[in-house]
Scaffold this motif. Structure first.
Motif, PDB file in Angstrom:
ATOM      1  N   ALA A 297     -34.398  14.991   5.201  1.00 19.11           N
ATOM      2  CA  ALA A 297     -33.126  15.686   4.995  1.00 19.11           C
ATOM      3  C   ALA A 297     -32.647  15.551   3.554  1.00 19.11           C
ATOM      4  CB  ALA A 297     -32.076  15.148   5.963  1.00 19.11           C
ATOM      5  N   THR A 298     -32.905  14.402   2.929  1.00 17.89           N
ATOM      6  CA  THR A 298     -32.483  14.203   1.541  1.00 17.89           C
ATOM      7  C   THR A 298     -33.184  15.164   0.598  1.00 17.89           C
ATOM      8  OG1 THR A 298     -34.112  12.408   1.402  1.00 17.89           O
ATOM      9  CG2 THR A 298     -31.816  11.779   1.790  1.00 17.89           C
ATOM     10  N   GLU A 299     -34.464  15.462   0.870  1.00 18.46           N
ATOM     11  CA  GLU A 299     -35.212  16.405   0.040  1.00 18.46           C
ATOM     12  C   GLU A 299     -34.645  17.812   0.195  1.00 18.46           C
ATOM     13  OE1 GLU A 299     -39.700  18.379  -0.215  1.00 18.46           O
ATOM     14  OE2 GLU A 299     -39.416  16.450   0.822  1.00 18.46           O
ATOM     15  N   ILE A 300     -34.318  18.187   1.422  1.00 23.35           N
ATOM     16  CA  ILE A 300     -33.749  19.514   1.674  1.00 23.35           C
ATOM     17  C   ILE A 300     -32.391  19.638   1.005  1.00 23.35           C
ATOM     18  CG2 ILE A 300     -33.022  21.146   3.468  1.00 23.35           C
ATOM     19  CD1 ILE A 300     -34.919  19.528   5.359  1.00 23.35           C
ATOM     20  N   LEU A 301     -31.598  18.593   1.092  1.00 30.97           N
ATOM     21  CA  LEU A 301     -30.276  18.612   0.470  1.00 30.97           C
ATOM     22  C   LEU A 301     -30.387  18.805  -1.037  1.00 30.97           C
ATOM     23  CD1 LEU A 301     -27.207  18.314   0.804  1.00 30.97           C
ATOM     24  CD2 LEU A 301     -27.503  15.841   0.518  1.00 30.97           C
ATOM     25  N   GLN A 302     -31.344  18.152  -1.654  1.00 35.11           N
ATOM     26  CA  GLN A 302     -31.544  18.302  -3.095  1.00 35.11           C
ATOM     27  C   GLN A 302     -31.899  19.743  -3.451  1.00 35.11           C
ATOM     28  OE1 GLN A 302     -31.170  15.806  -5.647  1.00 35.11           O
ATOM     29  NE2 GLN A 302     -31.143  17.754  -6.734  1.00 35.11           N
ATOM     30  N   VAL A 303     -32.784  20.346  -2.662  1.00 37.96           N
ATOM     31  CA  VAL A 303     -33.162  21.743  -2.902  1.00 37.96           C
ATOM     32  C   VAL A 303     -31.950  22.653  -2.724  1.00 37.96           C
ATOM     33  CG1 VAL A 303     -34.539  23.678  -2.050  1.00 37.96           C
ATOM     34  CG2 VAL A 303     -35.569  21.412  -2.261  1.00 37.96           C
ATOM     35  N   TYR A 304     -31.198  22.452  -1.649  1.00 40.54           N
ATOM     36  CA  TYR A 304     -30.013  23.272  -1.405  1.00 40.54           C
ATOM     37  C   TYR A 304     -29.025  23.167  -2.563  1.00 40.54           C
ATOM     38  CZ  TYR A 304     -30.814  24.638   3.518  1.00 40.54           C
ATOM     39  OH  TYR A 304     -31.271  25.217   4.671  1.00 40.54           O
ATOM     40  N   ASN A 305     -28.774  21.954  -3.014  1.00 37.71           N
ATOM     41  CA  ASN A 305     -27.832  21.769  -4.130  1.00 37.71           C
ATOM     42  C   ASN A 305     -28.342  22.433  -5.405  1.00 37.71           C
ATOM     43  OD1 ASN A 305     -25.704  20.336  -2.904  1.00 37.71           O
ATOM     44  ND2 ASN A 305     -26.823  18.402  -3.036  1.00 37.71           N
ATOM     45  N   ASN A 306     -29.636  22.329  -5.663  1.00 36.65           N
ATOM     46  CA  ASN A 306     -30.209  22.964  -6.849  1.00 36.65           C
ATOM     47  C   ASN A 306     -30.083  24.490  -6.776  1.00 36.65           C
ATOM     48  OD1 ASN A 306     -30.921  20.485  -7.880  1.00 36.65           O
ATOM     49  ND2 ASN A 306     -33.059  20.610  -7.249  1.00 36.65           N
ATOM     50  N   VAL A 307     -30.345  25.043  -5.606  1.00 38.24           N
ATOM     51  CA  VAL A 307     -30.230  26.492  -5.432  1.00 38.24           C
ATOM     52  C   VAL A 307     -28.788  26.935  -5.607  1.00 38.24           C
ATOM     53  CG1 VAL A 307     -30.447  28.386  -3.762  1.00 38.24           C
ATOM     54  CG2 VAL A 307     -32.293  26.693  -3.993  1.00 38.24           C
ATOM     55  N   TYR A 308     -27.876  26.161  -5.045  1.00 35.52           N
ATOM     56  CA  TYR A 308     -26.450  26.493  -5.184  1.00 35.52           C
ATOM     57  C   TYR A 308     -26.057  26.550  -6.662  1.00 35.52           C
ATOM     58  CZ  TYR A 308     -21.400  26.398  -4.315  1.00 35.52           C
ATOM     59  OH  TYR A 308     -20.058  26.712  -4.288  1.00 35.52           O
ATOM     60  N   GLN A 309     -26.463  25.535  -7.419  1.00 31.89           N
ATOM     61  CA  GLN A 309     -26.142  25.498  -8.837  1.00 31.89           C
ATOM     62  C   GLN A 309     -26.789  26.662  -9.583  1.00 31.89           C
ATOM     63  OE1 GLN A 309     -23.951  23.478 -10.265  1.00 31.89           O
ATOM     64  NE2 GLN A 309     -23.567  22.567  -8.251  1.00 31.89           N
ATOM     65  N   HIS A 310     -28.009  26.985  -9.224  1.00 34.91           N
ATOM     66  CA  HIS A 310     -28.712  28.095  -9.864  1.00 34.91           C
ATOM     67  C   HIS A 310     -28.002  29.415  -9.586  1.00 34.91           C
ATOM     68  CE1 HIS A 310     -31.921  30.807 -11.114  1.00 34.91           C
ATOM     69  NE2 HIS A 310     -31.858  31.377  -9.916  1.00 34.91           N
ATOM     70  N   LEU A 311     -27.625  29.644  -8.343  1.00 35.57           N
ATOM     71  CA  LEU A 311     -26.991  30.910  -7.975  1.00 35.57           C
ATOM     72  C   LEU A 311     -25.658  31.091  -8.668  1.00 35.57           C
ATOM     73  CD1 LEU A 311     -27.711  31.085  -4.126  1.00 35.57           C
ATOM     74  CD2 LEU A 311     -28.745  32.470  -5.925  1.00 35.57           C
ATOM     75  N   PHE A 312     -24.926  30.014  -8.807  1.00 34.92           N
ATOM     76  CA  PHE A 312     -23.571  30.173  -9.326  1.00 34.92           C
ATOM     77  C   PHE A 312     -23.480  30.027 -10.840  1.00 34.92           C
ATOM     78  CE2 PHE A 312     -22.960  29.868  -4.878  1.00 34.92           C
ATOM     79  CZ  PHE A 312     -21.986  30.812  -4.657  1.00 34.92           C
ATOM     80  N   LYS A 313     -24.624  29.961 -11.490  1.00 33.53           N
ATOM     81  CA  LYS A 313     -24.634  30.173 -12.936  1.00 33.53           C
ATOM     82  C   LYS A 313     -24.414  31.654 -13.220  1.00 33.53           C
ATOM     83  CE  LYS A 313     -27.643  26.302 -14.162  1.00 33.53           C
ATOM     84  NZ  LYS A 313     -28.992  25.920 -14.685  1.00 33.53           N
ATOM     85  N   ASN A 314     -24.793  32.467 -12.229  1.00 33.06           N
ATOM     86  CA  ASN A 314     -24.586  33.917 -12.334  1.00 33.06           C
ATOM     87  C   ASN A 314     -23.285  34.244 -11.613  1.00 33.06           C
ATOM     88  OD1 ASN A 314     -24.597  36.664 -12.285  1.00 33.06           O
ATOM     89  ND2 ASN A 314     -26.536  36.905 -11.188  1.00 33.06           N
ATOM     90  N   LYS A 315     -22.191  34.307 -12.322  1.00 29.24           N
ATOM     91  CA  LYS A 315     -20.872  34.448 -11.718  1.00 29.24           C
ATOM     92  C   LYS A 315     -20.721  35.751 -10.930  1.00 29.24           C
ATOM     93  CE  LYS A 315     -19.416  30.609 -13.524  1.00 29.24           C
ATOM     94  NZ  LYS A 315     -19.207  29.399 -12.691  1.00 29.24           N
ATOM     95  N   SER A 316     -21.554  36.735 -11.212  1.00 32.30           N
ATOM     96  CA  SER A 316     -21.402  38.034 -10.556  1.00 32.30           C
ATOM     97  C   SER A 316     -21.679  37.980  -9.072  1.00 32.30           C
ATOM     98  CB  SER A 316     -22.326  39.068 -11.200  1.00 32.30           C
ATOM     99  OG  SER A 316     -23.690  38.712 -10.987  1.00 32.30           O
ATOM    100  N   ILE A 317     -22.373  36.922  -8.584  1.00 31.59           N
ATOM    101  CA  ILE A 317     -22.683  36.866  -7.162  1.00 31.59           C
ATOM    102  C   ILE A 317     -21.625  36.126  -6.373  1.00 31.59           C
ATOM    103  CG2 ILE A 317     -25.141  36.876  -7.696  1.00 31.59           C
ATOM    104  CD1 ILE A 317     -25.171  33.956  -6.667  1.00 31.59           C
ATOM    105  N   VAL A 318     -20.664  35.507  -7.025  1.00 35.81           N
ATOM    106  CA  VAL A 318     -19.663  34.722  -6.329  1.00 35.81           C
ATOM    107  C   VAL A 318     -18.819  35.636  -5.459  1.00 35.81           C
ATOM    108  CG1 VAL A 318     -17.702  33.175  -6.569  1.00 35.81           C
ATOM    109  CG2 VAL A 318     -19.607  33.041  -8.168  1.00 35.81           C
TER     110      VAL A 318
END
Length: 318
Positions: A297-318
């Motif tokens: 679960a810790t590995e999945i959480l890390q991936v999820y957090n990384n994806v979240y940060q990646h997606l929200f660098k692009n403010k247009s998708i918020v």
């Protein structure tokens, strides 16, 4: 001071104190209070209890909304016809988990206990099966950020129970379908998850750094449905289900369910189209038929957090 959440109804920020073991703090309280005991609950007087509809109550407990010192609380009473040894053991097991994990804000906060009655904090949005109804009402929150955060919260709660606290890991045994599983999680006012029903969490003892395998102790339940991991399926198709012959498994049964639950939270096809391609690799690992090859679960959480940060660098998708 405490945790802060946004209250949707009037756009006010409300907070509660963060409390140590043996204490609780409700939103609006400035100081922590000892867990209520039988004398407290009798002398102070719990005004109760507006019954919560049975669909959210579960088979073992009646659930209602009451008041303590002007604060809304939830009152849970074991149903009279469930006063048997096994139900009592499950009830007490759930209370002990709430106590053991009381420092975690993602676990429902215990307020007090007296015999077969417990009192907990109250969350007005109720369980996660109500998500789409609330999203329809609070459209401002119906976005990628809120929905993906629910996926993250779900996995984060899993990491808490898979952490090995007290030499044990815990896994869900009362989640034979996604609806049943979602009943066990509440929505906070700012659309975050809190796990509420922990009675059926089963502990797996840690030996030499590995969880000792066992079987979910539900005598009459056959877990052979797609929502459950393959190792939970009855392997002897020609024979009637017999729990004594079921091969044991471990907490990796939880990992199998993550992709399905996250898709439920994401809901909209356009949101899935944005988020799920980034999760494809980790979700495929979650669905590995060999539990040893599934990620933690810790590995999945890390991936999820990384994806979240990646997606929200692009403010247009918020």
């Amino acid at each position: 001071m405490g945790n802060f959440i946004l209250q949707h109804m009037d756009n006010r920020t409300k907070c509660k104190p963060v409390c140590g073991y043996g204490y609780f703090g409700l939103y609006g309280m400035e100081d922590c209070h000892l867990w209520l005991d039988c004398e407290d609950m009798r002398d102070v007087g719990l005004e109760g209890a507006e019954r919560i509809p049975s669909g959210t109550a579960g088979l073992v407990k009646e659930v209602g909304i009451g008041k303590w010192n002007g604060y809304d609380v939830v009152i849970k009473k074991m149903r009279r016809y469930h006063y048997g040894r096994l139900s009592h053991k499950e009830f007490e097991h759930g209370v002990q988990i709430l106590k053991d994990f009381s420092s975690q804000s993602e676990i429902l906060q215990l307020v007090g206990k007296c015999n077969q009655t417990i009192v907990t904090e109250y969350h007005a949005l109720a369980d996660a099966t109500n998500l789409e109804k609330h999203m329809e009402q609070y459209k401002l929150y119906d976005n990628i950020s809120t929905r993906f955060q629910l996926c993250i919260d779900f996995v984060h709660i899993m990491t808490i129970f898979h952490s090995g606290q007290g030499g044990k890991v815990y896994a869900h045994c009362d989640g034979n379908e996604v609806l049943i599983l979602l009943w066990q999680f509440l929505l906070t006012d700012d659309f975050r998850l809190v796990i509420s029903d922990v009675d059926a969490l089963v502990d797996f003892e840690i030996l030499n750094g590995v969880a000792k395998k066992k079987v979910c102790p539900v005598e009459s339940r056959n877990y052979s449905v797609p929502f459950n991991a393959p190792e939970q399926h009855w392997p002897y198709k020609e024979e009637p289900f017999n729990i004594s012959r079921m091969p044991p498994y471990d907490e990796k049964i939880d990992i199998w369910k993550i992709p399905h639950v996250c898709k439920i939270f994401l809901h909209h096809e356009y949101i899935k189209a944005i988020v799920l391609p980034h999760l494809l690799t980790i979700h495929n690992k979650c669905k590995n038929k060999n539990p040893k090859d599934r990620p933690k679960a810790t590995e999945i959480l890390q991936v999820y957090n990384n994806v979240y940060q990646h997606l929200f660098k692009n403010k247009s998708i918020v």
